[in-house]
Design a protein around this motif. Sequence first.
Motif, mmCIF file in Angstrom:
data_model
loop_
_atom_site.group_PDB
_atom_site.id
_atom_site.type_symbol
_atom_site.label_atom_id
_atom_site.label_comp_id
_atom_site.label_asym_id
_atom_site.label_seq_id
_atom_site.Cartn_x
_atom_site.Cartn_y
_atom_site.Cartn_z
ATOM 1 N N PHE A 147 1.862 -5.576 -13.367
ATOM 2 C CA PHE A 147 0.914 -6.324 -13.529
ATOM 3 C C PHE A 147 1.495 -7.179 -13.193
ATOM 4 O O PHE A 147 1.224 -7.968 -14.207
ATOM 5 C CB PHE A 147 -0.162 -6.236 -12.281
ATOM 6 C CG PHE A 147 -0.064 -5.262 -11.652
ATOM 7 C CD1 PHE A 147 -0.853 -5.058 -10.319
ATOM 8 C CD2 PHE A 147 -0.092 -3.663 -11.759
ATOM 9 C CE1 PHE A 147 -1.146 -4.506 -8.560
ATOM 10 C CE2 PHE A 147 -0.096 -2.720 -10.613
ATOM 11 C CZ PHE A 147 -0.773 -3.284 -9.582
ATOM 12 N N LYS A 157 3.638 -9.253 -8.384
ATOM 13 C CA LYS A 157 2.509 -8.357 -7.808
ATOM 14 C C LYS A 157 1.462 -9.125 -8.534
ATOM 15 O O LYS A 157 1.481 -8.536 -10.113
ATOM 16 C CB LYS A 157 2.889 -7.137 -8.308
ATOM 17 C CG LYS A 157 2.268 -5.871 -7.603
ATOM 18 C CD LYS A 157 3.147 -4.919 -7.562
ATOM 19 C CE LYS A 157 3.309 -3.984 -9.251
ATOM 20 N NZ LYS A 157 3.851 -2.170 -9.263
ATOM 21 N N ARG A 158 0.365 -8.626 -7.532
ATOM 22 C CA ARG A 158 -1.162 -9.283 -8.332
ATOM 23 C C ARG A 158 -2.029 -8.219 -7.521
ATOM 24 O O ARG A 158 -1.546 -7.895 -6.541
ATOM 25 C CB ARG A 158 -1.482 -10.451 -8.313
ATOM 26 C CG ARG A 158 -0.491 -11.829 -9.152
ATOM 27 C CD ARG A 158 -0.719 -12.760 -9.091
ATOM 28 N NE ARG A 158 -2.870 -12.833 -9.008
ATOM 29 C CZ ARG A 158 -3.323 -13.907 -8.535
ATOM 30 N NH1 ARG A 158 -2.772 -15.047 -8.167
ATOM 31 N NH2 ARG A 158 -4.615 -13.851 -8.490
ATOM 32 N N GLU A 159 -3.335 -8.538 -7.781
ATOM 33 C CA GLU A 159 -4.375 -7.436 -7.695
ATOM 34 C C GLU A 159 -5.637 -8.201 -6.937
ATOM 35 O O GLU A 159 -6.006 -8.936 -8.450
ATOM 36 C CB GLU A 159 -5.281 -5.691 -8.195
ATOM 37 C CG GLU A 159 -6.177 -5.277 -7.444
ATOM 38 C CD GLU A 159 -6.371 -4.322 -8.146
ATOM 39 O OE1 GLU A 159 -7.102 -3.236 -8.248
ATOM 40 O OE2 GLU A 159 -5.604 -4.175 -9.058
ATOM 41 N N SER A 181 -6.844 -5.710 -3.352
ATOM 42 C CA SER A 181 -5.197 -5.201 -2.800
ATOM 43 C C SER A 181 -4.736 -5.940 -3.499
ATOM 44 O O SER A 181 -4.751 -6.388 -4.246
ATOM 45 C CB SER A 181 -5.285 -5.757 -1.632
ATOM 46 O OG SER A 181 -6.367 -4.917 -0.467
ATOM 47 N N THR A 182 -3.239 -5.494 -3.175
ATOM 48 C CA THR A 182 -2.339 -5.257 -3.949
ATOM 49 C C THR A 182 -1.259 -6.217 -3.039
ATOM 50 O O THR A 182 -0.809 -5.580 -2.245
ATOM 51 C CB THR A 182 -1.368 -4.431 -4.504
ATOM 52 O OG1 THR A 182 -2.678 -3.024 -5.654
ATOM 53 C CG2 THR A 182 -0.518 -4.671 -5.502
ATOM 54 N N TYR A 183 -0.701 -7.358 -3.930
ATOM 55 C CA TYR A 183 0.310 -8.247 -3.185
ATOM 56 C C TYR A 183 1.629 -8.559 -3.710
ATOM 57 O O TYR A 183 1.420 -8.607 -4.963
ATOM 58 C CB TYR A 183 -0.743 -9.440 -2.932
ATOM 59 C CG TYR A 183 -1.967 -9.347 -2.250
ATOM 60 C CD1 TYR A 183 -1.723 -10.237 -0.374
ATOM 61 C CD2 TYR A 183 -3.087 -8.919 -2.382
ATOM 62 C CE1 TYR A 183 -2.302 -9.582 0.273
ATOM 63 C CE2 TYR A 183 -3.845 -9.008 -2.302
ATOM 64 C CZ TYR A 183 -4.371 -9.200 -0.761
ATOM 65 O OH TYR A 183 -5.315 -9.133 0.463
ATOM 66 N N ASP A 240 0.570 -1.270 -0.158
ATOM 67 C CA ASP A 240 0.021 -0.197 0.159
ATOM 68 C C ASP A 240 1.115 1.323 0.270
ATOM 69 O O ASP A 240 2.324 1.447 0.110
ATOM 70 C CB ASP A 240 -0.993 -0.037 0.975
ATOM 71 C CG ASP A 240 -0.292 -0.605 2.598
ATOM 72 O OD1 ASP A 240 1.492 -0.189 2.604
ATOM 73 O OD2 ASP A 240 -1.022 -0.446 3.202
#
Length: 443
Positions: free
Chosen positions: A137, A151-153, A157-159, A106
């Motif tokens: 992403f 990186k994925r949404e 939320s972004t992880y 975040d």
Amino acid sequence: MFRKLQMRFVGMVMAVVTAILLAVFACIGALSYQRSAEQLASDLNAAIDMSADERHGSPDVRAGAPGVDRFEGEGSRPAEGWSAPPQLGRHPDERMGDPVAVYALDGSGLEVAPRSGALLDRDVLASVADAAVTAPFDEIVRTSEGMVLLKREVRGSTYVACANDSAAASLQGLGVIFAVVGAGALVAFLIISILFSRWALRPVRQAWDQQREFVANASHELKTPLAIIKANTEIVRDEPEVPVAAQERWLSSTLEAAEGMEQLLDDMLVLASVDEGAVRGSAQGASDADGAAADISRVVEGAVLQHESRAFEGGFSVEDHIEEGVQVRADPDAVARLVQILLDNACKYVDVGGVVSVRLVQDAARGCATFSVENTGGGIPPEKIDRIFDRFYRVDGSRAEGAGHGLGLAIAKGISDRLGAHLAASSEGGLTRFSFELPLSHR
């Protein structure tokens, strides 16, 4: 020449083997790397999905319950009672399996997601955080610390999932193995190719040596009659006033030398034709065998009759035992030539007062006819019996007049091979024997 040819052969083999090994190793390495990369991507996606399900499915997790650690600057310590997962980036060689660290991204930094299988070492956390911010992403990104991140949404939320680059490590390990195995294989193939090249070039070397020997012997055989012709011609030219009748001996000597050269050239042409038939191999032998039936009895009787006068003049006798009506499947002209050569050789080397024995019998049970000619005399030493079929070879090494050119038995061997008849020679107790067999014709 042969050394250069061998080196060229070995070089070609090694180049082909090297290219094949490189192609095989490249395919194996590419497939292994692709499989490892796909497995790593699957692990990263699975870790993100598991952490996202855990985080969005529990209000306590969103409130910062045990199991969540937030790293901002120096970061904070995990909650009391929480067992820390292994740290990535510190001792990758001592880890078990391929743990994946999952963080939520975040605006304030990276927050360890629940169910994360590992933590990032703080030495590499900052660089991974910077890479995560700029990373696209749904794409695997590799960092300078030997890490990979995804990186994925998920659900707004972004992880970010991080792990050691096991695909690159696997490829590097395979590279070391391939280098060792490839070097060993190349050394083995080098030794094998050297040995194989020596074996493969052996008949070529033998043929080359035989050709050189043949040329040398043929040149020597032609040199003597040419020298006689030259000398006789010079004598006749130097005495132009002498009548032709008075030059008879020089002219006769010249004619004999020319006839000897003609006979040598004829024999060499016969050898060439025999060699051509030998190249065609069994197909030629089969065509001869399938030809018209030959009455070998009449052939042998005619050959013996031709040598009766020679036996009388030479002081030896010819004895024969010839069965009547022996029919074989073979070229009659070739059989006649073979019988004539063997009889001529026996009469040439029989001793005075000796005997030349000719024998022709048929064996119906075995389906073959056997011809043999035997003569008394000095015999052939055991160490020379294997060379008597060589071209220009003479047992006593003599090149005197009447000794022949040493091509008769070589021609006989070629004819017998062409007919499919095995020509054998033996000498024991002063007796020399030559024999061959031919299949009987079916009447």
